[in-house]
Design a protein around this motif. Structure first.
Motif, short mmCIF file in Angstrom:
data_model
loop_
_atom_site.label_atom_id
_atom_site.label_comp_id
_atom_site.label_asym_id
_atom_site.label_seq_id
_atom_site.Cartn_x
_atom_site.Cartn_y
_atom_site.Cartn_z
N ARG A 29 -8.46 0.31 -32.24
CA ARG A 29 -9.16 -0.62 -31.37
C ARG A 29 -10.56 -0.08 -31.12
NH1 ARG A 29 -3.89 -0.82 -28.23
NH2 ARG A 29 -4.69 0.84 -26.98
N GLY A 30 -11.35 -0.80 -30.41
CA GLY A 30 -12.70 -0.37 -30.10
C GLY A 30 -12.75 0.91 -29.28
N ASP A 31 -11.70 1.17 -28.48
CA ASP A 31 -11.70 2.37 -27.64
C ASP A 31 -11.18 3.59 -28.37
OD1 ASP A 31 -9.05 1.67 -27.84
OD2 ASP A 31 -8.70 1.51 -25.69
N GLY A 32 -10.92 3.48 -29.67
CA GLY A 32 -10.48 4.63 -30.45
C GLY A 32 -8.97 4.80 -30.49
N ALA A 33 -8.24 4.03 -29.66
CA ALA A 33 -6.78 4.13 -29.66
C ALA A 33 -6.22 3.43 -30.89
CB ALA A 33 -6.22 3.50 -28.39
N ALA A 34 -5.08 3.90 -31.35
CA ALA A 34 -4.44 3.28 -32.51
C ALA A 34 -4.04 1.85 -32.16
CB ALA A 34 -3.23 4.09 -32.94
N MET A 35 -4.18 0.97 -33.13
CA MET A 35 -3.87 -0.43 -32.91
C MET A 35 -2.45 -0.73 -33.38
SD MET A 35 -6.43 -3.42 -33.99
CE MET A 35 -5.70 -4.49 -35.19
N THR A 36 -1.77 -1.59 -32.66
CA THR A 36 -0.44 -2.00 -33.06
C THR A 36 -0.55 -3.03 -34.18
OG1 THR A 36 -0.46 -3.67 -31.31
CG2 THR A 36 0.58 -1.56 -30.79
N TYR A 37 0.57 -3.27 -34.84
CA TYR A 37 0.57 -4.25 -35.93
C TYR A 37 0.43 -5.67 -35.40
CZ TYR A 37 1.49 -0.59 -39.24
OH TYR A 37 1.36 0.52 -40.01
N ALA A 38 0.86 -5.91 -34.17
CA ALA A 38 0.68 -7.21 -33.54
C ALA A 38 -0.34 -7.04 -32.41
CB ALA A 38 2.01 -7.71 -32.96
N ILE A 39 -1.00 -8.13 -32.06
CA ILE A 39 -1.97 -8.11 -30.97
C ILE A 39 -1.59 -9.18 -29.96
CG2 ILE A 39 -3.85 -7.15 -32.38
CD1 ILE A 39 -4.95 -9.99 -32.67
N PRO A 40 -2.13 -9.09 -28.75
CA PRO A 40 -1.77 -10.09 -27.72
C PRO A 40 -2.04 -11.53 -28.15
CG PRO A 40 -2.80 -8.21 -26.69
CD PRO A 40 -2.91 -8.00 -28.17
N ASP A 41 -3.03 -11.76 -28.98
CA ASP A 41 -3.29 -13.12 -29.47
C ASP A 41 -2.10 -13.66 -30.26
OD1 ASP A 41 -5.75 -12.84 -28.28
OD2 ASP A 41 -6.88 -12.69 -30.16
#
Length: 174
Positions: A29-41
Motif C-alpha cells: 500500500r502507499g504506507d509501505g505495509a503489505a497489501m492483501t489480495y483483496a481490498i475493501p472496494d
C-alpha cells in the motif's frame, strides 16, 4: 524441520522437495505495509454497494479484517510447510481464490458480527436473558472454514501407499 532420516531413507519419489524461497511479492500500500489480495472496494462490490459510498471508517475496518484473514491463510500455509506468495508465483494457487476467501470472511463478519448466535432475548420484568448459539466450532466469523482452506492448499501427491512389483530393500544405512 522434519525428521533427519527423511531425506536419506526414503526413495527419491517420496522425498520432499524444498524449493528455494522466492522474494516477497512487491505488493504494498502507499504506507509501505503489505497489501492483501483483496481490498475493501472488492468487499463493497460483493455487498452490492457503490464504491464511493464506503466511509473511511468502514474502509479502515474492512482492511484490518482483510489483513487478519490473510494472516490466517498464511498461517495455514505455513502449517502445511508452504509459503502463500511462493505458491501463487508457481501457479499452484490462484490469487483470485485467495481474494475470494478473504472477501467471504469479511462479508460473514459484516452480515453477522456475532457469528453463530441465532437469537438473543432480554426481558426487564422477571429478569430473563436468553442467548442461543448454533453450531460447534469457531465463534469468530473471520475464522477460515475448513472448506476454504482445503480449496486453497495445493494437493500434495505422494506415493506413500504405492506397491512395488518386487521387493526392493530400503537403503537407509548405506
Amino acid at each position: 524441520m522434519g525428521w533427519p532420516w527423511a531425506t536419506t531413507c526414503l526413495p527419491p519419489t517420496l522425498r520432499l522437495r524444498r524449493r528455494r524461497p522466492q522474494p516477497a511479492s512487491p505488493r504494498s500500500r502507499g504506507d509501505g505495509a503489505a497489501m492483501t489480495y483483496a481490498i475493501p472496494d472488492d468487499v463493497a462490490v460483493q455487498l452490492g454497494r457503490p464504491i464511493d459510498s464506503i466511509t473511511e471508517t468502514e474502509r479502515a475496518q474492512w482492511q484490518a479484517w482483510l489483513d487478519k484473514v490473510e494472516r490466517s491463510i498464511r498461517r495455514a500455509f505455513k502449517k502445511a510447510g508452504l509459503e502463500l506468495d511462493e505458491q501463487i508465483n508457481l501457479g499452484e494457487v490462484i490469487a483470485a481464490d485467495v481474494a475470494d476467501v478473504e472477501i467471504s470472511a469479511v462479508i460473514r463478519k459484516i452480515q453477522n458480527p456475532t457469528w453463530g448466535e441465532t437469537s438473543y432475548t432480554k426481558s426487564v420484568d422477571d429478569a430473563s436473558v436468553t442467548r442461543r448459539r448454533e453450531g460447534a466450532g469457531e465463534s469468530d466469523p473471520l475464522a477460515l472454514l475448513d472448506g476454504e482452506i482445503d480449496n486453497l492448499l495445493p494437493e500434495i501427491q505422494s506415493a506413500a501407499f504405492s506397491t512395488r512389483p518386487r521387493f526392493q530393500p530400503d537403503r537407509c544405512w548405506a
